[in-house]
Design an enzyme around this catalytic site. Structure first.
Site, PDB file in Angstrom:
ATOM      1  N   GLU B  41       0.704  -1.163   0.430  1.00 40.51           N
ATOM      2  CA  GLU B  41       0.057   0.020  -0.092  1.00 40.51           C
ATOM      3  C   GLU B  41       0.822   1.216   0.152  1.00 40.51           C
ATOM      4  OE1 GLU B  41      -2.578   0.368   3.886  1.00 40.51           O
ATOM      5  OE2 GLU B  41      -3.726   1.921   3.102  1.00 40.51           O
ATOM      6  N   LYS B 112      -9.134   2.293  -2.014  1.00 42.87           N
ATOM      7  CA  LYS B 112      -9.342   1.680  -0.713  1.00 42.87           C
ATOM      8  C   LYS B 112     -10.668   1.795  -0.748  1.00 42.87           C
ATOM      9  CE  LYS B 112      -6.916   0.961   3.407  1.00 42.87           C
ATOM     10  NZ  LYS B 112      -6.084   1.423   4.494  1.00 42.87           N
ATOM     11  N   CYS B 148      -5.570  -3.299   2.063  1.00 45.22           N
ATOM     12  CA  CYS B 148      -4.692  -3.616   3.816  1.00 45.22           C
ATOM     13  C   CYS B 148      -6.744  -4.094   4.148  1.00 45.22           C
ATOM     14  CB  CYS B 148      -4.021  -2.267   4.046  1.00 45.22           C
ATOM     15  SG  CYS B 148      -3.850  -2.187   5.882  1.00 45.22           S
TER      16      CYS B 148
END
Lengths: 621, 621
Positions: B41, B112, B148
């Site tokens: 990330e 994300k 994540c």
């Protein structure tokens, strides 16, 4: 209908104190004929409560305060901010809510919609935004409740947000809007606040009553300035800055409007008053009375001392003069002159003997290595330790005197001159410190002449609670209401004014731009006019290590406040090498700021919680 | 298809370094036959970049790195995390994005969705969440990209979130899931991570490849432990902790599964290794090599010194023994024994002469006032100044040795023993420090016996790069995978295990619970067994001011890690007065922690960015 606004000084976690203050205000408002009283955002628990919000006990105590206010709402309606639990499993555990309490009942709750999560604000860390919007019926009127940031997205023009909560309520045609705020001070904010409240009133055609906090919570200062704006978009009333206040307004009169009651907004005066409030509050809320600080003869410690005396009284401020072998004779004289002008206790403690003891202890290691920054730092740390010793022994809090220019570039010694419980000037650039010194000397001179102090016990200048006259010729800057280009939003990309530390945007010489700097000022003229120096080696000057402050401060302002990168800075005309050097100094000094005292926030971008930077990054460093 | 996972050590803002590392890894993966390589990330810019994200220049440089990776994607597909600008006016300015690069083109971008905004995380400060969800076609397979936190809301069971991004992608029936993480270490996290990845694989029936960061960014430590979990919910591979790693996996083999490659997870060993990595990284990323610290003869400085030697090598660690008139004779002996065991440079610098110089300078003020905490603090500050003088003169970074128990209750001197660039043990409770000492002595003893060091130049114990054997009998605790009750979520309310600083939950005596503490350990037995003392006045013991550490640490853990309030703590059986006293100490010490060095984070709730508390609140204080 009569509406009371209460501008109160809340204390985080002091549930009993906050509650009692609100109950007293409600009783007084009732006595003055009010039908309804409006308090601030999260008034039960104080703002910002930070991670205390993660403790059930903290929320239970907030609930208990709301319950007491509910009981007290039998003869006056009460609108108050408090955290509430989010009953929905999904999302954050809490809401940031406004309660409408009347006749002993909870009439309704409106949650906050727009949750600031930038700069010093972390609201989305804790709160789930509102998804339902209602108005409240009270005595034949419909009332729209909004909480702080909720009014900062007028007609959805703020790019940060996707929803405008007041737009959602307008179908129900409210008669007026209440706003419960905890909106912190910076020197641009009072003008922005008025602009924003007016923009809402213009959009909706109904008056707005806006209740802010006053006081400070360590670094975060609240100036008050609670507002009533009438449907003609005039400031019907603006409460005083930096004072608690309770006033009752007749709704019909407000609707009629026609009054313009806005206060003047002078940047340097606002900073002065904010810093005084910040110091006073820090001591008051921690339960301390007495300050100590080192007085060097330079301008930073001189201004800090004056502010401390104004905040705490001359009997509660003690200074040490800590000359080393590199201190010039006039430094001690200038420091002593100021202490005597102020009538405060001062002592001279030469640091030579302690410094030499360190030299002796280190001789086996340092041998014949040349004097360098190590020895400079030892002097600063000896001073820090001496000040902390008196602080520990006698219960005085040490005030830090570092300015924002130094703090930016790391021009200071950790555990030395960076010691202290509170960094008073670390959000004030050096050129602004000069402007503060000029403002102080003008104001106090004006105070002294027409109206000699009645309490002048051995002091030429008495800094009592009397309000200072507004200094002329100083400040101005971009925040003067009415002359400012209104920013489009409070988002990250909101334009900031040009840097104007000393008033006029084009001024370059901080000192010479001020007229009346006579030798007889409160702060000795010499402290203002001499070249800045740390006096840690012979003949040292700040400009040995740093660019001139007029240049440095303009560059720092563009980098820190305006977040301009190297490309933009060079496009503004700053020299390539200078930009590289200064940005590198700023970024490399993060480790020092990490361990610095809390900084009284007076600008739109202060060091501390509002500016979060990696320590060991390799970017422009 | 062959898939490479790259577990790399990124450096915030070091765009050139991060890019070169990724280009090298891509070339190596290609050489190993990989069709696709997956990085972490925000790998272009490093994590957490914090407010650098607010600078256009920072985003431009991230973009430039992506562009170089795009060019390099002609013979291997590259999946990489980088910030992107949000083209929509409304909402935050950026997305936290994953790029799918192939054949020299940007095939697609997935943003994300779940943005952690709790503890140390501030992602909603910067990023707008995804609202669109796609899979990517590559060589006949469909790939779901997640970043994540996106996988930490399995089937929407995490109460923090309202959307499950992978659920949204499953209509397109992906063949496997990639996850790009920057998921920081704490001693519970490796087990949680495996639990979570398995839960996703179980829900979707396809394998997951999970690439994490390794290394550290000041306080935030990344342990790596990148994962491949096969559809049978077995750990097909788990990359080593605290090391960079590149491995290539055959998708068909992973789909077949049947392998179980999970590593053991011992709490104390993990903490040990994390602290070593944290120290090494701090020096490496700042460009420093040498550490200095004060060695008192006590356990905290002994353990810190061993960790520093392990991280930096014995030639890069220097200690000062700084006895005062209150130091016991054996303190110097114990400190010297450890320094000699480690083969590091040590010097003895009695502080008496400098202390007396301070006494002399302060005599006019203190006169006959009794010795109190003031004089204790002066001793600590003399030590701090001496250590900082050597740090400044010779370029060693001072390591701080404060433990979490002391840091919690404010048992330490600001600008004295709280000095230092990095607080190594300030997230490790005292009872855990004992466990670390036991672990160290066992491991190094084991190392010494069967396999005498080949590099033993004057040192009995050589701390080279060789991996330590796993200590038996120490730790265990709750994070051992498979024996833990899986927490329901990573939300604020996720249950934490019971406190077990020294291994067994029921153990009370930190020292006696360890078997093999022979006199001949690396850390002298006496440093471990003697009652803890600051040795700042005659006969002083920590228990003069504090409850016994076994009791204190259990209480602190419940208050700090588990956020239990007074009511809950008393319900757990803690004494009413003890609770009031300890919570008051913790809350009153916020001003000290505000100025403390960055704390290496090894627990689920460390001091620093992860725990944000008001300084001058009046709550339980």
């Amino acid at each position: 209908m009569k509406i009371a606004l209460a501008q109160l000084n809340y204390h985080i976690g002091n549930f009993e104190g906050n509650l009692q203050k609100m109950l007293d205000a409600a009783a007084e408002a009732r006595r003055l004929g009010a039908d309804l009283i409006c308090f601030g955002e999260l008034a039960t628990c104080g703002y910002p409560p930070r991670d205390f919000l993660e403790f059930d006990d903290f929320i239970r105590r907030s609930d208990a305060s709301v319950d007491k206010l509910r009981e007290a709402s039998r003869d006056i309606a009460i609108v108050v901010g408090s955290p509430t639990r989010n009953p929905v499993v999904e999302g954050k555990d809490l809401h940031n809510s406004a309660f409408f309490l009347s006749e002993g009942r909870i009439v309704g709750i409106q949650h906050k919609t727009l949750l600031p999560t930038y700069d010093i604000f972390d609201e989305y860390r804790y709160f789930e935004p509102a998804t339902e919007f209602h108005t409240f019926q009270f005595k034949g009127k419909k009332i729209a409740l909004s909480i702080c940031e909720d009014i900062w997205n007028v007609g959805n023009e703020n790019p940060l947000y996707k929803i405008c909560p007041l737009d959602e309520m307008m179908d129900e045609r409210p008669d007026f809007i209440l706003n419960l705020s905890a909106s912190p001070f910076d020197y641009t904010h009072a003008a922005l606040r008025i602009h924003t409240v007016k923009a809402n009133v213009q959009r909706y055609g109904v008056p707005m009553f806006y209740a802010n906090h006053v006081g400070a919570q360590t670094d975060v200062i609240f100036d008050g300035g609670s507002l009533v704006v009438s449907p003609d978009c005039k400031v019907f009333d603006e409460m005083p800055y930096f004072e608690e206040c309770l006033r009752v307004y007749d709704l019909d009169e407000v609707v009629r409007g026609g009054r313009e009651a806005e206060q003047p907004k002078d940047k340097i005066r606002l900073i002065h008053d904010a810093l005084v409030e910040g110091i006073r509050e820090y001591f008051h809320k921690l339960g301390f009375k007495k300050a100590i600080l080192g007085l060097s003869g330079g301008i930073d410690s001189a201004v800090t001392t004056v502010l401390a005396v104004k905040a705490l009284g001359k009997d509660n401020v003690r200074v040490l003069l800590l000359p080393s072998q590199f201190s010039t004779g006039h430094s001690v004289d200038d420091a002593r002159d100021l202490a005597e002008n102020l009538g405060i206790q001062y002592d001279i403690v030469p640091i030579k003997s302690v410094y030499e003891a360190f030299e002796g202890a280190l001789q086996p290691f340092f041998k014949d290595l040349p004097f360098n920054v190590t020895e400079e730092n030892i002097q600063a740390r000896v001073r820090g330790t001496l000040l902390m010793a008196l602080s520990n022994k006698f219960g005085n809090i040490l005030l830090n005197t570092t300015n924002k220019s130094e703090m930016s570039v790391g021009y200071g010694t950790l555990y030395g001159d960076l010691c202290g419980g509170l960094a008073v000037l670390a959000d004030v650039y050096k050129t602004e410190v000069y402007a503060l010194a000029g403002y102080i000397n003008e104001c106090y001179a004006a105070l002294e002449r027409p109206n000699p102090s009645p309490h002048g016990e051995g002091s030429r200048f008495e800094l009592g609670a009397a309000p200072l006259p507004l200094g002329g010729g100083v400040g101005g800057g971009a925040s003067t209401s009415g002359t400012t280009t209104p920013p489009q939003s409070n988002s990250l990309s909101a334009p900031l004014p040009e840097y104007s530390g000393v008033g006029g945007g084009a001024s370059t010489g901080a000192v010479i731009s001020h007229q009346p700097l006579r030798g007889g000022g409160l702060i000795p003229l010499n402290s203002i006019t001499k070249p800045p120096s740390a006096e840690l080696r012979p003949g040292q000057k700040d400009t040995d290590s740093l660019p001139p402050y007029e240049l440095l401060d303009r560059l720092l302002y563009q980098y820190i406040e305006c977040r301009q990168g190297p490309r933009e800075l060079e496009a503004q005309g700053f020299d390539h090498d200078l930009v590289a050097r200064v940005l590198r100094l700023v970024n490399m000094s993060e480790f020092k700021r990490e361990q610095a005292a809390p900084v009284l926030r007076v600008s739109p971008k202060a060091f501390g919680m509002g500016r979060r930077m990696p320590i060991e990054a390799k970017y422009l460093s």
